[in-house]
Design an enzyme around this catalytic site. Sequence first.
Site, PDB file in Angstrom:
ATOM      1  N   TYR A  44       0.824  -1.202   0.000  1.00  0.00           N
ATOM      2  CA  TYR A  44       0.000   0.000   0.000  1.00  0.00           C
ATOM      3  C   TYR A  44       0.863   1.258   0.000  1.00  0.00           C
ATOM      4  O   TYR A  44       2.073   1.203   0.220  1.00  0.00           O
ATOM      5  CB  TYR A  44      -0.964   0.003   1.194  1.00  0.00           C
ATOM      6  N   ARG A  63       8.186   4.156  -4.495  1.00  0.00           N
ATOM      7  CA  ARG A  63       8.243   3.189  -3.386  1.00  0.00           C
ATOM      8  C   ARG A  63       7.233   2.062  -3.601  1.00  0.00           C
ATOM      9  O   ARG A  63       7.505   0.904  -3.281  1.00  0.00           O
ATOM     10  CB  ARG A  63       8.011   3.901  -2.041  1.00  0.00           C
ATOM     11  N   ARG A 111      -7.593 -20.427  -2.178  1.00  0.00           N
ATOM     12  CA  ARG A 111      -6.631 -20.267  -1.084  1.00  0.00           C
ATOM     13  C   ARG A 111      -5.506 -21.306  -1.143  1.00  0.00           C
ATOM     14  O   ARG A 111      -5.753 -22.507  -1.109  1.00  0.00           O
ATOM     15  CB  ARG A 111      -7.356 -20.366   0.260  1.00  0.00           C
ATOM     16  N   HIS A 113      -1.060 -21.079   0.011  1.00  0.00           N
ATOM     17  CA  HIS A 113      -0.005 -20.141   0.409  1.00  0.00           C
ATOM     18  C   HIS A 113       0.895 -19.729  -0.759  1.00  0.00           C
ATOM     19  O   HIS A 113       1.258 -18.568  -0.892  1.00  0.00           O
ATOM     20  CB  HIS A 113       0.844 -20.742   1.536  1.00  0.00           C
ATOM     21  N   LYS A 160       6.489  -2.018   2.066  1.00  0.00           N
ATOM     22  CA  LYS A 160       5.264  -1.424   2.624  1.00  0.00           C
ATOM     23  C   LYS A 160       4.086  -2.379   2.402  1.00  0.00           C
ATOM     24  O   LYS A 160       3.194  -2.116   1.599  1.00  0.00           O
ATOM     25  CB  LYS A 160       5.015  -0.045   2.007  1.00  0.00           C
ATOM     26  N   GLU A 193      11.557   2.133  14.489  1.00  0.00           N
ATOM     27  CA  GLU A 193      10.704   3.227  14.001  1.00  0.00           C
ATOM     28  C   GLU A 193       9.391   3.180  14.751  1.00  0.00           C
ATOM     29  O   GLU A 193       9.189   2.344  15.631  1.00  0.00           O
ATOM     30  CB  GLU A 193      10.480   3.086  12.485  1.00  0.00           C
ATOM     31  N   LEU A 218      10.860   1.307   7.357  1.00  0.00           N
ATOM     32  CA  LEU A 218      10.352   1.761   6.063  1.00  0.00           C
ATOM     33  C   LEU A 218      11.149   3.000   5.636  1.00  0.00           C
ATOM     34  O   LEU A 218      11.376   3.896   6.466  1.00  0.00           O
ATOM     35  CB  LEU A 218       8.873   2.135   6.184  1.00  0.00           C
TER      36      LEU A 218
HETATM   37  N1  PMP Z   1       7.297   3.878   9.063  1.00  0.00           N
HETATM   38  C1  PMP Z   1       6.151   3.196   8.918  1.00  0.00           C
HETATM   39  C2  PMP Z   1       6.031   1.824   9.502  1.00  0.00           C
HETATM   40  C3  PMP Z   1       5.061   3.784   8.230  1.00  0.00           C
HETATM   41  O1  PMP Z   1       3.914   3.104   8.073  1.00  0.00           O
HETATM   42  C4  PMP Z   1       5.191   5.094   7.721  1.00  0.00           C
HETATM   43  C5  PMP Z   1       4.033   5.749   7.019  1.00  0.00           C
HETATM   44  N2  PMP Z   1       3.974   5.400   5.666  1.00  0.00           N
HETATM   45  C6  PMP Z   1       6.419   5.761   7.890  1.00  0.00           C
HETATM   46  C7  PMP Z   1       7.448   5.117   8.572  1.00  0.00           C
HETATM   47  C8  PMP Z   1       6.627   7.140   7.331  1.00  0.00           C
HETATM   48  O2  PMP Z   1       6.683   7.094   5.940  1.00  0.00           O
HETATM   49  P1  PMP Z   1       6.255   8.342   5.027  1.00  0.00           P
HETATM   50  O3  PMP Z   1       7.094   9.492   5.479  1.00  0.00           O
HETATM   51  O4  PMP Z   1       6.585   7.900   3.656  1.00  0.00           O
HETATM   52  O5  PMP Z   1       4.804   8.564   5.278  1.00  0.00           O
END
Ligand code: PMP
Length: 302
Positions: A44, A63, A111, A113, A160, A193, A218
């Site tokens: 996403y 991304r 379904r 895997h 993501k 994070e 991310l």
């Molecule tokens: N880390 C995670 C786990 C996130 O979900 C997000 C939001 N997308 C971010 C960092 C920040 O990313 P961005 O600055 O691209 O929104």
Amino acid sequence: MRWFVSGRDLTLSRIAYVNGQYLPHSAASIHVEDRGYQFSDAVYEVIMFVAGSPLDMEPHLDRLDNSLAELAIIQPMVRSALRRVIMEVVRRNRLQNGIVYLQVSRGVAPRDHAFPSVNVDPALVMTAKRLDFAKIRDLQNRGVGVKTVPEIRWRRPDIKSVSLLGNVLAKESAKIDGAYEAWFIDQAGLVTEGTSTNAWIVTSDDTLITRQLDQAILPGITRAVLFSVAAELALKVKEQAFSIKDVLSAKEAFLTSSTNFVMPVISIDGSPIGRCEPGDVSKKLVDAYWRYVELTTADNAR
Ligand code: PMP
């Protein structure tokens, strides 16, 4: 013209894009064997809009391409078509300030895997949501608290994917404690994070520190933009992992994301960071980021 279904004015309802159709949310649905639904086999993006203009749309779509490539999911459509659908979702929702959420799953298959043996079409869904910038500004003025939680997510949060259960549990736990965000702590005792944000501290010599890009975080678009915003303010940035102890002895802390921009963090697990108020460096970054947002979205509008 207004459209009414069972007494509901559909002209006012939010519109979702689902595999080629624009539908009111109440009519928008995906297949029960969508692999995103069953296996979180989907990725996403969240793109911010300001006064109807996209903020950093291209890096977000880059991304998305990377996430799709990592999972070998076929691109649902070419970039130019994707941009057009995004802008149509914005138009149909009369979105000024807010986000477009975009999700691509591997598609629908019985379904199993393993990936489907025959090529299936990826499923593309988009929704829009309004955001109140006054609320964001208010929080930026006051600063927020974070709670630390063990890093329990899968080992590839650099992709993501919609595998967000670890993030969901962490955010709920933060919410119960009255914290705004949770920061994950890895096995080495270092902050990775937030649940949907990147984490930063400011040292006594005004250096900004954020974790290096590895598979543990991310690559935030806001994080990347902040490097140039910081450079314009002549602030040094160091990419290095930091511990809770480093946060507690930091001058300031903040988090970044597309929906928070730069958000000052004033406490961690209930203990104050610095003077327990948004610090000077964070405030400068908050303001400079707003200027960046206004400038770049104004450019797009022209
Ligand atoms: N880390 C995670 C786990 C996130 O979900 C997000 C939001 N997308 C971010 C960092 C920040 O990313 P961005 O600055 O691209 O929104």
